[in-house]
Design a protein around this motif. Structure first.
Motif, mmCIF file in Angstrom:
data_model
loop_
_atom_site.group_PDB
_atom_site.id
_atom_site.type_symbol
_atom_site.label_atom_id
_atom_site.label_comp_id
_atom_site.label_asym_id
_atom_site.label_seq_id
_atom_site.Cartn_x
_atom_site.Cartn_y
_atom_site.Cartn_z
ATOM 1 N N TYR A 135 -12.360 -0.111 -6.019
ATOM 2 C CA TYR A 135 -10.919 -0.416 -6.013
ATOM 3 C C TYR A 135 -10.106 0.827 -6.335
ATOM 4 N N LYS A 136 -10.552 1.587 -7.329
ATOM 5 C CA LYS A 136 -9.839 2.818 -7.697
ATOM 6 C C LYS A 136 -9.867 3.827 -6.548
ATOM 7 N N ALA A 137 -10.997 3.924 -5.861
ATOM 8 C CA ALA A 137 -11.111 4.839 -4.712
ATOM 9 C C ALA A 137 -10.167 4.408 -3.595
ATOM 10 N N ALA A 138 -10.053 3.113 -3.353
ATOM 11 C CA ALA A 138 -9.135 2.614 -2.322
ATOM 12 C C ALA A 138 -7.694 2.934 -2.691
ATOM 13 N N PRO A 153 -0.801 3.520 -3.717
ATOM 14 C CA PRO A 153 -0.298 2.254 -4.249
ATOM 15 C C PRO A 153 0.583 1.477 -3.272
ATOM 16 N N GLU A 154 1.430 2.160 -2.539
ATOM 17 C CA GLU A 154 2.330 1.454 -1.624
ATOM 18 C C GLU A 154 1.564 0.739 -0.515
ATOM 19 N N ALA A 155 0.609 1.439 0.100
ATOM 20 C CA ALA A 155 -0.169 0.826 1.177
ATOM 21 C C ALA A 155 -1.016 -0.330 0.653
ATOM 22 N N GLN A 156 -1.598 -0.171 -0.527
ATOM 23 C CA GLN A 156 -2.431 -1.237 -1.069
ATOM 24 C C GLN A 156 -1.585 -2.429 -1.528
#
Length: 90
Positions: A7-10, A16-19
């Protein structure tokens, strides 16, 4: 590699905006599948996939916005539900 590390790698890779946008999208897909299931236009397997997607995104959002705080509020809300169900009332 743990789920949290992934999750941190993603979050690092896509930001943050895209996720956050992905979390919104996955939540909408879950709501849509839930509505379709009620009308017989979606399978339980489809809904389970959406639950998995939303869970993954919510875990990323917890990391982004404060996992410890989310855990505290989650514990509070579970205890409140326990009380409302009468388990603490005996």
């Amino acid at each position: 590699m743990t789920a949290e590390e992934i999750y941190k790698a993603a979050l690092e890779k896509w930001g943050p905006e895209a996720q956050t946008n992905m979390a919104v999208e996955e939540t909408a897909e879950f709501l849509n599948a839930l509505a379709k299931l009620k009308r017989g236009r979606c399978s339980v397997t489809d809904l389970i996939d959406e639950i998995a997607d939303v869970t993954i995104m919510m875990e990323q959002m917890a990391l982004l916005y404060g996992k410890e705080e989310v855990d505290i509020r989650k514990s509070f809300k579970i205890n409140r539900l326990k009380y409302r169900l009468g388990f603490d009332n005996k």
